[in-house]
Write an enzyme that holds these catalytic residues in place. Structure first.
Site, PDB file in Angstrom:
ATOM      1  N   TYR A 137      71.427 -57.803  36.228  1.00 14.01           N
ATOM      2  CA  TYR A 137      71.756 -58.258  37.573  1.00 14.01           C
ATOM      3  C   TYR A 137      72.898 -59.265  37.516  1.00 14.01           C
ATOM      4  O   TYR A 137      72.919 -60.165  36.676  1.00 14.01           O
ATOM      5  CB  TYR A 137      70.543 -58.886  38.246  1.00 14.01           C
ATOM      6  CG  TYR A 137      69.588 -57.874  38.845  1.00 14.01           C
ATOM      7  CD1 TYR A 137      69.954 -56.545  39.002  1.00 14.01           C
ATOM      8  CD2 TYR A 137      68.325 -58.259  39.272  1.00 14.01           C
ATOM      9  CE1 TYR A 137      69.091 -55.623  39.548  1.00 14.01           C
ATOM     10  CE2 TYR A 137      67.445 -57.344  39.825  1.00 14.01           C
ATOM     11  CZ  TYR A 137      67.837 -56.030  39.969  1.00 14.01           C
ATOM     12  OH  TYR A 137      66.973 -55.111  40.516  1.00 14.01           O
ATOM     13  N   LYS A 190      64.601 -49.116  27.417  1.00 13.43           N
ATOM     14  CA  LYS A 190      65.389 -47.887  27.392  1.00 13.43           C
ATOM     15  C   LYS A 190      66.192 -47.857  26.097  1.00 13.43           C
ATOM     16  O   LYS A 190      67.411 -47.626  26.084  1.00 13.43           O
ATOM     17  CB  LYS A 190      66.320 -47.817  28.614  1.00 13.43           C
ATOM     18  CG  LYS A 190      66.984 -46.452  28.832  1.00 13.43           C
ATOM     19  CD  LYS A 190      66.010 -45.328  29.094  1.00 13.43           C
ATOM     20  CE  LYS A 190      66.747 -44.024  29.340  1.00 13.43           C
ATOM     21  NZ  LYS A 190      65.814 -42.869  29.440  1.00 13.43           N
ATOM     22  N   ASP A 223      62.091 -44.580  32.430  1.00 16.00           N
ATOM     23  CA  ASP A 223      61.951 -43.379  33.250  1.00 16.00           C
ATOM     24  C   ASP A 223      60.571 -42.756  33.094  1.00 16.00           C
ATOM     25  O   ASP A 223      59.941 -42.343  34.074  1.00 16.00           O
ATOM     26  CB  ASP A 223      63.061 -42.364  32.937  1.00 16.00           C
ATOM     27  CG  ASP A 223      63.271 -42.152  31.453  1.00 16.00           C
ATOM     28  OD1 ASP A 223      62.831 -42.996  30.645  1.00 16.00           O
ATOM     29  OD2 ASP A 223      63.881 -41.131  31.086  1.00 16.00           O
ATOM     30  N   ASP A 251      57.991 -53.037  42.588  1.00 18.23           N
ATOM     31  CA  ASP A 251      57.984 -52.454  43.933  1.00 18.23           C
ATOM     32  C   ASP A 251      57.180 -51.160  43.943  1.00 18.23           C
ATOM     33  O   ASP A 251      56.404 -50.896  44.875  1.00 18.23           O
ATOM     34  CB  ASP A 251      59.409 -52.190  44.415  1.00 18.23           C
ATOM     35  CG  ASP A 251      60.074 -53.423  44.994  1.00 18.23           C
ATOM     36  OD1 ASP A 251      59.474 -54.513  44.895  1.00 18.23           O
ATOM     37  OD2 ASP A 251      61.188 -53.314  45.527  1.00 18.23           O
TER      38      ASP A 251
END
Length: 358
Positions: A137, A190, A223, A251
């Site tokens: 971010y 990842k 994923d 979320d």
């Protein structure tokens, strides 16, 4: 002679539904600490967000930050920084400003399904431990500037940062939390693609795991983890991951548990903590008394638990448990706002939780 309250907490209402759900949380917290036999808190209201822009010319005044430093903990309502006038809209938002100023490196986000709460995956009861200061971010990957830049109008680039010390401290936070729960930690990364950055995250977490031989550890790519949560969220306990992945997973987990309206969180360091619901300011329903206060209320319960552990005060830990049970009993009885399939108002849900606590 007036005796000072043992705990002084900051109160930051925020934007949108913040001025509705933050007072709801205060009402429930006050009821819970009274029932647990603790002395009343002193609440210190401070300017923040759009109201602070209008009054002080900035969304997070220096006076607010200075005051927060002298308090035991804080509650922050959601903010609607996208609606702020320029240049405030393009600056680090109120939550990010406070988080960065106090190095609140751990964002703890539980997702728990309540009976009667319209959960997509019943039995969901997990906690996402999100590294809160680094990652990809733009507001968290450079000392100065945004971390995003455009060499030409048609090329946009961004940087990410992962450091071993930051990973080690969030990993310890996750493993210590797991010892209080079911002693299981899942590392999400990842590393098959982002080999150096999330590879370092994975490896450093695995190294910390060696200090917690009683905790079972596994790991998944981000994923694959989204699919596992949708199919079997109830199989996971504590999930530790980097910033962006944690934001996305929390979320998703909140929705699987029933609604983002019941998704709480705290942002904490070793010495400071801030309760902040995981959802946004919902300006479209602000002022209508229909917002779900549960996420903010449960965030307050998390703050009590953090304070109880920090100050070795079992009364606060007891109060936190009373809030959690009060919320569960209220939802199970069919009292909920429309996001959970009910018809109750913000005020009615708050009163029902207080009644359940008492």
């Amino acid at each position: 002679m007036q005796v000072a309250a043992p705990y002084r907490l900051g109160l930051l209402h925020g934007d949108g539904i913040g001025p509705e759900i933050v007072p709801a949380a205060v009402t429930v917290i006050d009821a819970a600490i009274a029932r647990a036999g603790a002395e009343p808190f002193e609440w210190v209201e401070l300017p923040i967000a759009r109201a602070a822009i209008d009054e002080h010319g900035t969304h997070t005044p220096t006076s607010t930050l200075d005051a927060l430093a002298g308090l035991d903990a804080w509650i922050l309502g959601p903010h609607d920084s996208a609606s702020y006038p320029l240049p405030h809209r393009s600056q680090l938002n109120p939550s990010g400003t406070i988080r960065k100023h106090f190095d609140l490196y751990a964002n703890i986000r539980p997702a728990k399904a309540f009976p009667g709460g319209d959960a997509v995956v019943p039995g969901t009861d997990l906690v996402i431990v999100r590294e809160n200061t680094q990652g990809f971010y733009a507001d968290r990957n450079t000392h100065a500037g945004t971390g995003e830049f455009m060499p030409t109008p048609d090329i946009a680039m961004a940087m990410g940062i992962i450091t071993r010390p930051a990973v080690e401290r969030i990993a310890r936070c996750a493993f210590e939390l797991a010892r209080r729960r079911s002693k299981r930690v899942t590392i999400v990364h990842k590393a098959n693609v982002l080999r150096l950055t999330t590879g370092l995250f994975h490896d450093a977490c695995r190294e910390v795991a060696g200090d917690f031989p009683d905790v079972v550890v596994d790991d998944f790519h981000i994923d694959a983890m989204t699919a596992h949560l949708v199919r079997a969220a109830g199989e996971f306990d504590v999930i530790v991951t980097e910033n962006m992945f944690g934001d996305i997973l929390s979320d998703l987990a909140g929705a699987l548990a029933g609604s983002l309206g019941i998704a709480p969180s705290i942002n904490s360091s070793d010495s400071h903590a801030m309760a902040q619901a995981a959802h946004g300011s919902a300006p479209d329903i602000a002022g209508q008394n229909i917002a779900n206060p549960i996420a903010m209320i449960l965030s307050g319960a998390m703050l009590l638990d953090w304070l109880g552990a920090r100050h070795q005060d079992p009364r606060l830990t007891d109060a936190a448990l009373r809030i959690e049970r009060g919320v569960a009993a209220t939802v199970a009885a069919g009292t909920s706002t429309r996001d959970l399939g009910g018809t109750s108002s913000t005020t009615y849900v708050t009163r029902a939780i207080v009644a359940a606590i008492r």
